[in-house]
Design an enzyme around this catalytic site. Structure first.
Site, PDB file in Angstrom:
ATOM      1  N   ASN A 161      35.666  59.768  40.524  1.00 38.68           N
ATOM      2  CA  ASN A 161      37.017  59.256  40.784  1.00 38.68           C
ATOM      3  C   ASN A 161      36.971  58.500  42.106  1.00 38.68           C
ATOM      4  O   ASN A 161      36.963  59.104  43.176  1.00 38.68           O
ATOM      5  CB  ASN A 161      37.992  60.439  40.865  1.00 38.68           C
ATOM      6  CG  ASN A 161      39.382  60.010  41.292  1.00 38.68           C
ATOM      7  OD1 ASN A 161      39.714  58.829  41.257  1.00 38.68           O
ATOM      8  ND2 ASN A 161      40.202  60.972  41.702  1.00 38.68           N
ATOM      9  N   TRP A 162      36.918  57.181  42.001  1.00 41.93           N
ATOM     10  CA  TRP A 162      36.775  56.375  43.227  1.00 41.93           C
ATOM     11  C   TRP A 162      38.072  56.334  44.041  1.00 41.93           C
ATOM     12  O   TRP A 162      38.083  55.869  45.168  1.00 41.93           O
ATOM     13  CB  TRP A 162      36.374  54.942  42.874  1.00 41.93           C
ATOM     14  CG  TRP A 162      34.975  54.799  42.345  1.00 41.93           C
ATOM     15  CD1 TRP A 162      34.109  55.806  41.989  1.00 41.93           C
ATOM     16  CD2 TRP A 162      34.272  53.563  42.130  1.00 41.93           C
ATOM     17  NE1 TRP A 162      32.921  55.261  41.559  1.00 41.93           N
ATOM     18  CE2 TRP A 162      32.989  53.901  41.633  1.00 41.93           C
ATOM     19  CE3 TRP A 162      34.600  52.228  42.307  1.00 41.93           C
ATOM     20  CZ2 TRP A 162      32.038  52.925  41.307  1.00 41.93           C
ATOM     21  CZ3 TRP A 162      33.656  51.261  41.982  1.00 41.93           C
ATOM     22  CH2 TRP A 162      32.391  51.603  41.497  1.00 41.93           C
ATOM     23  N   LYS A 163      39.166  56.770  43.466  1.00 49.10           N
ATOM     24  CA  LYS A 163      40.476  56.679  44.126  1.00 49.10           C
ATOM     25  C   LYS A 163      40.717  55.228  44.567  1.00 49.10           C
ATOM     26  O   LYS A 163      40.230  54.312  43.932  1.00 49.10           O
ATOM     27  CB  LYS A 163      40.562  57.662  45.296  1.00 49.10           C
ATOM     28  CG  LYS A 163      40.104  59.063  44.911  1.00 49.10           C
ATOM     29  CD  LYS A 163      40.506  60.082  45.914  1.00 49.10           C
ATOM     30  CE  LYS A 163      39.859  61.413  45.562  1.00 49.10           C
ATOM     31  NZ  LYS A 163      40.473  62.526  46.237  1.00 49.10           N
TER      32      LYS A 163
ATOM     33  N   HIS B  29      46.181  64.020  38.181  1.00 48.52           N
ATOM     34  CA  HIS B  29      45.463  64.322  39.419  1.00 48.52           C
ATOM     35  C   HIS B  29      46.449  64.865  40.459  1.00 48.52           C
ATOM     36  O   HIS B  29      47.598  64.426  40.522  1.00 48.52           O
ATOM     37  CB  HIS B  29      44.767  63.057  39.941  1.00 48.52           C
ATOM     38  CG  HIS B  29      43.810  63.352  41.042  1.00 48.52           C
ATOM     39  ND1 HIS B  29      44.208  63.543  42.338  1.00 48.52           N
ATOM     40  CD2 HIS B  29      42.463  63.532  41.040  1.00 48.52           C
ATOM     41  CE1 HIS B  29      43.154  63.817  43.091  1.00 48.52           C
ATOM     42  NE2 HIS B  29      42.077  63.811  42.322  1.00 48.52           N
TER      43      HIS B  29
ATOM     44  N   GLU C 199      40.849  71.541  39.674  1.00 46.17           N
ATOM     45  CA  GLU C 199      40.673  71.025  41.023  1.00 46.17           C
ATOM     46  C   GLU C 199      41.629  71.754  41.966  1.00 46.17           C
ATOM     47  O   GLU C 199      42.802  71.363  42.096  1.00 46.17           O
ATOM     48  CB  GLU C 199      40.986  69.532  41.068  1.00 46.17           C
ATOM     49  CG  GLU C 199      40.091  68.690  40.191  1.00 46.17           C
ATOM     50  CD  GLU C 199      40.004  67.269  40.721  1.00 46.17           C
ATOM     51  OE1 GLU C 199      38.884  66.837  41.013  1.00 46.17           O
ATOM     52  OE2 GLU C 199      41.036  66.612  40.870  1.00 46.17           O
TER      53      GLU C 199
ATOM     54  N   GLY D 180      38.876  66.741  48.943  1.00 46.61           N
ATOM     55  CA  GLY D 180      38.723  65.888  50.126  1.00 46.61           C
ATOM     56  C   GLY D 180      38.738  66.649  51.432  1.00 46.61           C
ATOM     57  O   GLY D 180      38.851  66.061  52.506  1.00 46.61           O
TER      58      GLY D 180
ATOM     59  N   SER E 217      35.517  68.648  46.661  1.00 45.60           N
ATOM     60  CA  SER E 217      34.419  68.622  47.633  1.00 45.60           C
ATOM     61  C   SER E 217      33.068  68.995  47.015  1.00 45.60           C
ATOM     62  O   SER E 217      32.264  69.683  47.649  1.00 45.60           O
ATOM     63  CB  SER E 217      34.746  69.509  48.841  1.00 45.60           C
ATOM     64  OG  SER E 217      35.898  69.014  49.493  1.00 45.60           O
TER      65      SER E 217
ATOM     66  N   GLY F 173      35.123  63.097  43.834  1.00 44.94           N
ATOM     67  CA  GLY F 173      35.850  62.078  44.595  1.00 44.94           C
ATOM     68  C   GLY F 173      34.921  61.399  45.579  1.00 44.94           C
ATOM     69  O   GLY F 173      34.139  60.516  45.232  1.00 44.94           O
ATOM     70  N   GLY F 174      34.986  61.831  46.845  1.00 45.20           N
ATOM     71  CA  GLY F 174      34.250  61.166  47.921  1.00 45.20           C
ATOM     72  C   GLY F 174      32.783  60.908  47.616  1.00 45.20           C
ATOM     73  O   GLY F 174      32.267  59.809  47.863  1.00 45.20           O
TER      74      GLY F 174
HETATM   75  C1  PEP Z   1      39.093  64.335  43.436  1.00 43.61           C
HETATM   76  O1  PEP Z   1      39.832  63.584  44.033  1.00 43.61           O
HETATM   77  O2  PEP Z   1      39.217  64.450  42.203  1.00 43.61           O
HETATM   78  C2  PEP Z   1      38.103  65.074  44.200  1.00 43.61           C
HETATM   79  C3  PEP Z   1      37.534  66.097  43.642  1.00 43.61           C
HETATM   80  O3  PEP Z   1      37.848  64.627  45.468  1.00 43.61           O
HETATM   81  P1  PEP Z   1      36.684  65.152  46.465  1.00 43.61           P
HETATM   82  O4  PEP Z   1      35.417  65.294  45.646  1.00 43.61           O
HETATM   83  O5  PEP Z   1      36.558  64.106  47.495  1.00 43.61           O
HETATM   84  O6  PEP Z   1      37.129  66.471  46.993  1.00 43.61           O
END
Ligand code: PEP
Length: 260
Positions: A11-13, A99, A175, A181, A220, A241-242
């Site tokens: 998920n590049w956001k 999300h 999640e 994040g 994360s 995400g990140g």
């Molecule tokens: C997400 O936004 O779906 C996510 C899991 O972000 P991150 O991996 O950065 O915590």
């Protein structure tokens, strides 16, 4: 080896631009391109304006691409929204719905998330439906109540016999909001307990594909913690995400899923 094929979705956001995306797509193509990691399904979800770029770069690889959201409505005067039929038009195979950033920042309700699931079902778009509790909810001992409520709304949509979506196109992502994040990850045991609860709830609510449904963990996930999480029996991959913005990290996470 698990019976369910692991899935890793990035998920590049709201990140990226044409030049940096190209570098990321190039690295993914080189490494994951057609069947180099056949044991894992990989989905990349860039922002809407770059879906065409994803199609161009990933279309001839085994890597799928998806949207980060979709409208609950078919078409009309909804400025800024994108419909499921538009995603299909582009060849988009997946959409993330519900999300926590959309639930929190755009005030999306369980009912709206369920309507988005229905819209994906109508148009045959694979759905990655996100659920998860906040820190406050966890600390108040309400994790299962919150997850149960969120799952029930999604199942109500999934049970619509007029819009069947094969089990492999229905994915849930657990999640915990406090882990997104933040660098704070659920322990593998915490993730497993939540995933087991979600799978049991799917079954209790009458979803007959509960055992075949992939439940991803998100929050994360990094190269260093992915293998431990993915080793859990009810954790079927990750929503990343990140770390999905850094090719080496995302590739390492995909390999961890392939080895789980
Ligand atoms: C997400 O936004 O779906 C996510 C899991 O972000 P991150 O991996 O950065 O915590």
């Amino acid at each position: 080896m698990k019976a369910r094929k692991p899935l890793v979705a990035g998920n590049w956001k709201m990140n990226g631009d044409i030049v940096s995306n190209e570098q990321l797509f190039t690295a993914l193509r080189a490494d994951l391109g057609r069947a180099s990691v056949p044991q894992v399904e990989v989905v990349v979800c860039p922002p809407y304006p770059y879906l065409g770029q994803a199609a161009a770069w990933l279309g001839d690889t085994g890597i799928a691409w998806g949207a980060q959201d979709v409208s609950a409505l078919p078409n009309g005067a909804y400025t800024g929204d994108v419909s499921a039929s538009m995603l299909v038009d582009l060849g988009c195979q997946w959409a993330i719905v519900g999300h926590s950033e959309r639930r929190q920042l755009a005030g999306e309700t369980d009912e709206q998330v369920a309507a988005k699931v229905s819209m994906c079902m109508t148009h045959g778009v694979g759905v990655i439906a996100c659920i998860g509790e906040t820190l406050e909810e966890r600390e108040a001992g309400r994790t299962e109540a919150v997850l149960g409520r969120q799952v029930d709304a999604i199942v109500a949509a999934l049970l619509d016999p007029a819009r069947p979506l094969p089990a492999e196109r229905v994915v849930l992502a657990y999640e915990p909001v406090w882990a997104i994040g933040t660098g704070r990850t659920a322990s593998p045991e915490m993730a497993q307990a939540a995933h087991r609860f979600v799978r049991e709830r799917l079954a209790q609510q009458g979803y007959r594909h509960a055992g075949a449904t992939r439940i991803l963990y998100g929050g994360s996930v990094k190269a260093a913690n992915a293998a431990g999480l993915f080793a859990m029996p009810d954790v079927d991959g990750g929503l990343i995400g990140g770390a999905s913005l850094v090719a080496d990290d995302f590739l390492a996470i995909c390999r961890a899923a392939a080895g789980a």
